[in-house]
Every structure is written in C-alpha cells, then in structure tokens.
Design an enzyme around this catalytic site. Structure first.
Site, PDB file in Angstrom:
ATOM      1  N   LYS A   1     -19.279 -16.983  49.917  1.00  0.00           N
ATOM      2  CA  LYS A   1     -20.102 -16.550  51.051  1.00  0.00           C
ATOM      3  C   LYS A   1     -21.582 -16.808  50.770  1.00  0.00           C
ATOM      4  CE  LYS A   1     -16.792 -13.127  52.598  1.00  0.00           C
ATOM      5  NZ  LYS A   1     -16.217 -11.797  52.412  1.00  0.00           N
TER       6      LYS A   1
ATOM      7  N   GLN B   1     -17.852  -5.966  50.728  1.00  0.00           N
ATOM      8  CA  GLN B   1     -16.592  -6.646  50.402  1.00  0.00           C
ATOM      9  C   GLN B   1     -15.479  -5.616  50.187  1.00  0.00           C
ATOM     10  OE1 GLN B   1     -16.157 -10.118  50.268  1.00  0.00           O
ATOM     11  NE2 GLN B   1     -13.987  -9.582  50.090  1.00  0.00           N
TER      12      GLN B   1
ATOM     13  N   ASP C   1     -19.073  -7.954  59.909  1.00  0.00           N
ATOM     14  CA  ASP C   1     -17.611  -7.972  59.772  1.00  0.00           C
ATOM     15  C   ASP C   1     -16.944  -7.396  61.019  1.00  0.00           C
ATOM     16  OD1 ASP C   1     -16.314  -9.161  57.697  1.00  0.00           O
ATOM     17  OD2 ASP C   1     -16.498  -7.470  56.307  1.00  0.00           O
TER      18      ASP C   1
END
Ligand code: NDP
Length: 305
Positions: free
Chosen positions: A54, A98, A121
C-alpha cells in the site's frame, strides 16, 4: 465459447493512472497533496506485506504515505490517541487501520474512532449507514473494485440478477448494497442457504466471497454469466515440487473452480490478477476522493460508486 477474462491487473493500472492524474492536478492547481496514513499494529507477516505494498503504490501515484507501526502489545488508548492525532492532521486525508488487530484491541471501537470522512476502508458505522441508504459515503475497497470491473465490462447492470455468496461486513454485504444501488436484483447467499447451486445458477452476475478454495464449480454457473471471484486461498501445489525446507509449494486459488467456470461463464476474473489488484487501486481512489471532499473540490469521475 471460452469466457472473457476480466483482467484486474490491467484495470487496476488504469485506475491508478487516473488517480495519479488527479493527484498531479490537485498539486498543480491547488497545492494540495493527498495523504494516506496506514496503521499497523503487530507483526503479522501477511499484514506487513499488504502495508508495504500500500505504501509503495501510494507513493507511486504521487500521494504522501504515512506509516505508523505499533508494537503487538500496544494499549487501546495509545492506538486511539494516534487515530485522534491523524483525524486532526490536515495532511492526512485517508486513514487505514490494517486488520486484523491483535485480540486485546476492540476492532469496532478502533474503526469507529476514525473520522468517517477519512475512513478510506469504508468500515466506519456512519459509512455503512450512508451506503445502506444510498447516500454519498466512503465505499469499502474490495466491493468497489468489483463494481468498477462489472460496470467496465457490462456498462449498465440495471435489471440483472446478481448473487453474492458470502455476507461479511467487508465484502458480501457492501457488495450487495452496491449492486442494489446499480439496480440489480440481488440475492445474498451464505452457509445456511438452501440449494446454493440452484441459487447461483439463476445469476447473471455471481460474486463469490466465501474463503473456500474452488468451492463454486462450473456446473453452478448459468451459461454466459459474469463471475467475480473475490476469494484468495493458498493451497498445496505438489505439482510445483517442494521448497528448500522440504515443504510442498503452494499456489493461490479463488473461491471458484476457475477452469470449469471459465468454460461456462461469459466473463470471469482470474485469481491471482482479478479482484486483488483492484482493492489497493480503490484504496488510492478513495483517498483522492476523500481529499477532494475535504477541500470542497469536485471528485474525480469514475473512481467512486
Ligand atoms: P468471511 O469469512 O468474513 O465470510 C465468508 C462468508 O462466506 C460468510 O458469510 C459465510 O457464511 C460464507 N460461507 C462460508 N462457507 C460457505 C459455504 N459452504 N456456502 C456458502 N457460504 C459460505 O470472509 P471475507 O468476506 O472476509 O472474505 C471472503 C474471501 O475473500 C476470502 O477468501 C478472503 O481472503 C477474500 N478477500 C479478498 C480480498 C481481495 O482483495 N481480493 C479482500 C477481502 C477478502 P456465514 O455468514 O453463514 O458463516
């Protein structure tokens, strides 16, 4: 006739290209650099690989990447403090924590501490509610990537029968909402669904997000249907031989049995090289969208739901 392969790798490169163009315009015209902060708690090897990837792709499209690596035993208060700090930081337009988090941390609490406008997200309860009511939201990256591929392949999805196999909060449910938003007739199947083969056989669009290697065989697929395989499963591949330590080599497969599905489907995403690359591309797309919204600027076209 063999199915058209929907090349997620190539399409993800296109999406990253559009993101990079928009980032350049934001810098040149407004002096703004979109920034993505990624928080990793602990040393889970798979998470470390994702976070590295990422960060690399964020920089490649011209955005600022802020990585925060915290120890496995980080206290919840410390993590919440970092999120508060990132929420207030004007250089950070997107925040990603994460998952999974170590067991002592409450994932819902942590995710819901992120400013919904920076929740790239799309897991914050406000974004879930906005998506569910058809309002402008941050959309979870994996289903957004699937939707983009479906729109790219079909144009309009209106009136199509879609079956989503899997009802998780991160893939199945938001995928179903997105398909509904595009006027599909949507069925969500799961482990208690009766006659799953019969349900899947009705679908013009099948999205498999189950986490069971090659579970969906070709004879469940309606001829000509489009198959989006979200699954990423590692299985033993003795045909590839053994590693130096004597263990059997492995390979990645999806939730669909690719060879038999590809014989019947009209179009199919491969694993690897289908949905996977689109997920990070959509994370970058969401970050640039969040940056535009934060600055009251028009959003890039084709990068949101
Ligand atoms: P979850 O384990 O959270 O959910 C799996 C879903 O599949 C559940 O709803 C479960 O039903 C359903 N299910 C399990 N077994 C069956 C069965 N035999 N028949 C029908 N339904 C079944 O998984 P995720 O949604 O997080 O992920 C799904 C897959 O997608 C995984 O392989 C994961 O690795 C992959 N993935 C890929 C991403 C990418 O970037 N490409 C990103 C995220 C995930 P029930 O609710 O009844 O238990």
């Amino acid at each position: 006739m063999a199915a058209t392969i929907i090349d997620g790798k190539a399409f993800a490169a296109e999406v990253r290209g559009k993101v990079a163009e928009h980032v350049a315009r934001l810098k040149d015209d407004h002096g703004i650099t979109p920034g993505l902060a990624v928080v990793l708690v602990g040393a889970d090897p798979a998470s470390q690989v994702y976070v590295r990837s990422k960060g690399k792709q964020t920089v490649e499209v011209g955005m600022a990447s802020f990585e925060h690596r915290l120890a496995e035993d980080t206290a919840e208060d410390e993590l919440l403090g970092l999120i508060d700090h990132l929420n207030a930081d004007p250089e950070v337009h997107g925040i990603l924590v994460q998952l999974p988090l170590p067991g002592h941390l409450n994932e819902d609490l942590v995710i819901n501490a992120i400013d919904p406008a920076k929740d790239v997200d799309g897991f914050h309860i406000s974004n879930v509610g906005l998506l569910g009511t058809g309002q402008k939201s941050m959309v979870p990256c994996t289903p957004l990537g699937c939707l983009m591929m479906l729109r790219h392949h079909h144009g309009s999805l209106s009136g199509m029968d879609a079956v989503v196999v899997g009802r998780s909060n991160i893939v199945g449910k938001p995928m179903a909402q997105l398909l509904l938003g595009d006027s599909c007739t949507v069925t969500i199947a799961h482990s208690r669904t009766r006659d799953l083969p019969g349900v899947v056989r009705r679908a013009d669009i099948v999205v498999a997000a189950v986490g069971r290697p090659e579970m969906v065989p070709g004879d469940w697929i309606k001829p000509g249907a489009t198959v989006i395989d979200v699954g990423i499963n590692r299985i033993d591949a003795p045909e590839k031989g053994t590693n130096e330590d004597g263990s059997v080599k492995t390979r990645l497969v999806g939730d669909c049995h690719y060879a038999s599905c590809a014989e019947v489907a009209g179009a199919i995403t491969p694993v690897p090289g289908g949905v996977g690359p689109m997920t990070i591309a959509c994370l970058l797309a969401n970050t640039v969208t969040a940056c535009c919204r934060a600055n009251g600027l028009p959003e890039p076209e084709g990068l949101t739901a």
